[in-house]
Scaffold this active site. Structure first.
Site, PDB file in Angstrom:
ATOM      1  CE  LYS A  40       4.113  12.946   0.411  1.00 26.93           C
ATOM      2  NZ  LYS A  40       3.659  13.523  -0.854  1.00 26.93           N
ATOM      3  CD  GLN A 257      -0.927  15.555   0.290  1.00 26.92           C
ATOM      4  OE1 GLN A 257      -1.809  14.728   0.116  1.00 26.92           O
ATOM      5  NE2 GLN A 257       0.285  15.402  -0.220  1.00 26.92           N
ATOM      6  NE  ARG A 610      -5.112  13.516  -3.392  1.00 24.88           N
ATOM      7  CZ  ARG A 610      -3.849  13.188  -3.106  1.00 24.88           C
ATOM      8  NH1 ARG A 610      -3.458  11.942  -3.162  1.00 24.88           N
ATOM      9  NH2 ARG A 610      -2.966  14.107  -2.784  1.00 24.88           N
TER      10      ARG A 610
HETATM   11  P1  ATP Z   1       0.546  11.845  -2.048  1.00 26.21           P
HETATM   12  O1  ATP Z   1       1.158  13.045  -1.378  1.00 26.21           O
HETATM   13  O2  ATP Z   1      -0.707  12.210  -2.742  1.00 26.21           O
HETATM   14  O3  ATP Z   1       0.435  10.679  -1.137  1.00 26.21           O
HETATM   15  P2  ATP Z   1       2.974  10.718  -3.108  1.00 26.21           P
HETATM   16  O4  ATP Z   1       4.010  11.751  -2.924  1.00 26.21           O
HETATM   17  O5  ATP Z   1       2.923   9.608  -2.150  1.00 26.21           O
HETATM   18  O6  ATP Z   1       1.545  11.434  -3.216  1.00 26.21           O
HETATM   19  P3  ATP Z   1       3.055   8.655  -5.098  1.00 26.21           P
HETATM   20  O7  ATP Z   1       1.658   8.188  -4.921  1.00 26.21           O
HETATM   21  O8  ATP Z   1       4.154   7.848  -4.551  1.00 26.21           O
HETATM   22  O9  ATP Z   1       3.152  10.167  -4.567  1.00 26.21           O
HETATM   23  O10 ATP Z   1       3.351   8.920  -6.626  1.00 26.21           O
HETATM   24  C1  ATP Z   1       2.450   9.651  -7.442  1.00 26.21           C
HETATM   25  C2  ATP Z   1       2.413   9.078  -8.844  1.00 26.21           C
HETATM   26  O11 ATP Z   1       3.616   9.368  -9.512  1.00 26.21           O
HETATM   27  C3  ATP Z   1       2.257   7.580  -8.839  1.00 26.21           C
HETATM   28  O12 ATP Z   1       1.436   7.206  -9.914  1.00 26.21           O
HETATM   29  C4  ATP Z   1       3.693   7.105  -9.044  1.00 26.21           C
HETATM   30  O13 ATP Z   1       3.726   5.846  -9.638  1.00 26.21           O
HETATM   31  C5  ATP Z   1       4.251   8.182  -9.972  1.00 26.21           C
HETATM   32  N1  ATP Z   1       5.713   8.368  -9.827  1.00 26.21           N
HETATM   33  C6  ATP Z   1       6.380   8.672  -8.716  1.00 26.21           C
HETATM   34  N2  ATP Z   1       7.710   8.786  -8.958  1.00 26.21           N
HETATM   35  C7  ATP Z   1       7.879   8.550 -10.286  1.00 26.21           C
HETATM   36  C8  ATP Z   1       9.011   8.512 -11.162  1.00 26.21           C
HETATM   37  N3  ATP Z   1      10.239   8.757 -10.740  1.00 26.21           N
HETATM   38  N4  ATP Z   1       8.776   8.212 -12.452  1.00 26.21           N
HETATM   39  C9  ATP Z   1       7.524   7.977 -12.903  1.00 26.21           C
HETATM   40  N5  ATP Z   1       6.433   8.000 -12.141  1.00 26.21           N
HETATM   41  C10 ATP Z   1       6.589   8.282 -10.840  1.00 26.21           C
HETATM   42 MG    MG Z   2       1.425   8.960  -0.839  1.00 30.01          MG
END
Ligand code: ATP
Ligand code: MG
Length: 725
Positions: A40, A257, A610
């Site tokens: 996200k 969350q 995490r």
């Molecule tokens: P949270 O809900 O914990 O905030 P999030 O949904 O914001 O998580 P991100 O922090 O944006 O998730 O991404 C999680 C991990 O996955 C990061 O290390 C990111 O770089 C990696 N990631 C996300 N999308 C991809 C993708 N398409 N290919 C490879 N790695 C990815």
């Molecule tokens: Mg995030």
């Protein structure tokens, strides 16, 4: 743009199809509702870059809100990387930071003095205490913290003191009175607390048509991370700014969350967004890129026990990886010792400390953990602990500066009027307060009046005159110097060092270092972020905002310690969740209320997700908690994890002690009594205890015992006179 052209864009590299869709969607309103680690935050960053490069939006037409200053910095630098140019001047920040910026730019319209100061929560409490004293409201009956809570909650709901009913429940009436008086004190002093930043900037836009239209015109696209944790006033603020045709809004969040309900966050904001904004496109991301299969299965299984969910599917194509290790410690010391030894091993294997986090439910748990990390010489850093800008010496120095720049700042006045001691005891200060209250003055004005009217003893009067002179002259001497020189000069003028030097060695040294650090922080401070402000005003605002943030700077490779709440949005290869016990987590205050229990479970979900590679869940069979010995049972959140993905860490297979696999025989004793790790023993002098470790062999075996008295001893086993129980 054709599909093939699109796929060539570097901004879209490394995005899966759903992420790609979210980044490039043309709808006015996008809602990305997705589980942890599904990208996200990544989508948000790429969308900003996309809007700028492919939709030709000016970087200044974008307003992006993230949860912490650290996340904002990170987002700014990632946008810069993608764009290949500076993003300074862009409106990327926290709700508080952005609201502050708006108020600074329009202080007069917001009915604030140009020199208004931010009250952090400590200062706020101090002002509330003073107000309560003025009102003769007993703190023993009405705790000041509760009043602080009440006031902030009202502000988060957009309510002013006049909106509080003056008849009705005593609780509301009393707190309404405190709120009214507190509002007056802040107004006189030109003080703004954290909740006020938002409420005030909301009212500013609501009540000023030209400003509202200006910002509505300016911001063509709003983006919000962690949307599930927005509160009432934040939602209203966003709605107001985006209330224009064609304003784009992208929000990302995860209902699972939402962990700030206790502080006024409203999970319903997600549904409201869906209903109140036009042309909403909802996109779900289902692939998790962060964690191993085992970690994800555990997280999914735990959260499945909640009933109020929007429902999401989260999968990974990663292998299951290591099972989740569950470790039952004898007590909290042993838990900490185990964590520290695991981290040492991890470091020896060539991993950096910073890849490792220890998470806990309650701040108080950190002390024992720290103790064992120190013992093992493992560097660590506490997020959300007493951070740089919260330290007494830093706050003292800044309070002097705040007062020099704004004589009406009562909180600063109170802090330094007798620091260092200058013979103005509580009686004299009380007199100043009384005078201020009776005449509706600031403390500064009251002090001047008291001197004129000779209401103090000649000695106190002289001290007070000296103090006022020091502040007046101080400003004259320093206001044209560079920031760091202003700080150095203030420390000298106020004679702070002499005061700190009276303290014992180490502490005084640390304080000296901190003050030197403060001067260098000022040197490095980038005033360009606030072109419209005096540099010192900008720096003081920055210091208050930093003190209120839950994040620490990272400059040394160190293990990260933090509460589960502050871990939101972050990720670490190795994670320890300590204190997985009923009453501690879920917290005893939340156990009997189904809604609160669900929030605790969401917090567990945040914690588990995490972890990227390896997760340890620890609990203690005995824990000293809130001053009492408790014998907790294992947390339901551990029980909710499927057996296939967890393993109990067996002491004898895990502790790196050869002696451990077979019980030790005390050869020096005539009887061949055997001892084992974890065994309860009794000592004639120290009483009951538990064996934690053995070192050495044979006659020289040393046994490490934690006694119930709290003492921890290393004893020669042969002479220890222990009795097995
Ligand atoms: P949270 O809900 O914990 O905030 P999030 O949904 O914001 O998580 P991100 O922090 O944006 O998730 O991404 C999680 C991990 O996955 C990061 O290390 C990111 O770089 C990696 N990631 C996300 N999308 C991809 C993708 N398409 N290919 C490879 N790695 C990815
Ligand atoms: Mg995030």
């Amino acid at each position: 743009m054709s599909a093939s052209e699109m796929s060539l864009s570097p901004i879209l590299k490394g995005l899966n199809p759903a992420q790609n869709e979210a980044v490039t969607a043309e709808n006015a309103a996008i809602l990305v509702l997705a589980g942890a680690g599904s990208g996200k935050t990544r989508v948000l960053v790429h969308r900003i870059a996309w809007l700028i490069t492919n939709q030709n939006l000016s970087p200044y037409a974008i307003l992006a809100v993230t949860f912490t200053n650290k996340a904002a910095k990170e987002m700014r630098s990632r946008v810069e990387t993608v764009l290949g140019r500076s993003a300074s001047g862009m409106w990327i920040g926290t709700f508080h930071g952005l609201a502050h910026r708006m108020l600074r730019a329009h202080a007069r319209d917001a009915e604030l003095p140009d020199t208004f100061q931010i009250l952090d929560s400590d200062d706020q409490l101090r002002v509330i205490k003073r107000v309560m004293k003025d009102l003769n409201i007993e703190e023993s009956q009405w705790p000041a913290r509760q009043a602080q809570w009440f006031i902030n909650q009202q502000k988060d709901d957009g309510k002013r003191a006049v909106d509080i009913p003056q008849n009705g429940e005593l609780f509301t009436v009393i707190h309404g009175k405190i709120y009214t008086q507190y509002e007056r004190a802040c107004k006189i002093g030109g003080l703004v607390d954290f909740a006020e930043l938002l409420l005030r900037s909301f009212e500013l836009l609501r009540d000023n048509q030209h400003l509202r239209e200006h910002y509505q015109e300016r911001f063509k696209h709003l983006l919000v991370d962690e949307f599930q944790d927005t509160n009432g006033i934040q939602y209203a603020w966003l709605r107001l700014i985006s209330d224009r045709q064609h304003c784009g809004v992208t929000i990302v969040g995860d209902d699972d969350q939402s962990i700030y309900g206790w502080r006024g966050a409203k999970i319903e904001n997600i549904q409201r967004f869906d209903q109140e904004f036009n042309d909403v496109k909802t996109i779900r991301l289902e692939q998790n890129y962060r964690s191993t299969g085992a970690i994800l299965k555990a997280a999914n299984a735990v959260i499945a026990n909640n009933s109020e969910r929007m429902g999401k599917n989260l999968w990974t194509d990663d292998n299951d990886g290591d099972a989740i290790s569950i470790y039952a410690a004898f007590n909290e010391q042993e838990e900490a010792r185990f964590i520290a030894s695991r981290i040492s091993e991890w470091f020896k294997e060539g991993n950096p400390y910073q890849d490792c986090a220890i998470l806990y439910r309650s701040n108080a748990q950190s002390r024992v953990l720290e103790e064992f990390l120190i013992q093992r010489q493992i560097p660590y850093r506490i997020y959300g602990g007493l951070k740089f800008f919260d330290r007494a010496e830093v706050k003292d120095t800044l309070a002097y500066l705040r007062l020099m720049y704004n004589k009406q700042d009562d909180a600063a006045f109170e802090r330094v009027v007798n620091t260092p001691t200058r013979g103005l005891g509580p009686k004299s200060v009380d007199l100043i307060r009384q005078k201020a209250r009776q005449n509706d003055m600031t403390l500064w004005q009251a002090a001047q009046a008291i001197i004129l009217e000779k209401q103090l003893t000649p000695k106190a009067c002289q001290s007070l005159t000296g103090f006022l002179g020091l502040i007046e002259n101080g400003y004259e001497q320093l206001h044209e110097l560079a920031l760091s020189q202003q700080i150095q000069l203030t420390i000298e003028i106020a004679d702070l060092m002499t005061m700190y030097e009276k303290e014992k060695g180490e502490k005084a040294l640390a304080r000296k270092e901190n003050l030197a650090e403060l001067a260098s922080a000022a040197r490095e401070f980038d005033v360009d972020d606030y072109p419209e402000l005096l540099p010192m005003t900008a720096f003081l605002a920055h210091a208050s905002l930093e003190a209120g943030d839950n994040q620490a700077e990272n400059y040394e490779d160190c293990v990260q310690l933090m509460t589960l709440h502050s871990a939101k949005g972050l990720e670490f290869p190795l994670v320890f969740m300590s204190g997985m016990e009923e009453k501690l987590f879920p917290h005893v205050m939340s156990m009997d209320d189904p809604d609160k229990l669900e929030e605790e479970r969401r917090l567990a979900y945040v914690g588990i997700t995490r972890a990227m590679k390896k997760l340890y869940l620890l609990y203690a069979e005995k824990r000293r908690l809130w001053g009492k010995d408790t014998y907790p049972s294992v947390s339901r959140f551990i029980r909710e994890i499927p057996a296939q993905v967890k393993e109990e860490v067996r002491l004898n297979s895990q502790i790196n002690q050869p002696v451990f696999s077979s019980p030790v025989s005390t050869s020096a004793e005539s009887d061949t009594r055997e001892y084992a790790l974890g065994q309860t023993v009794e000592h004639p002098k120290f009483g009951m205890g538990v064996i934690l470790n053995f070192e050495g062999e044979g006659d020289k075996t040393v046994v490490h015992v934690n006694f119930e008295s709290g003492e921890s001893k290393r004893l020669m086993l042969a002479y220890a006179r222990l009795t097995a129980c």
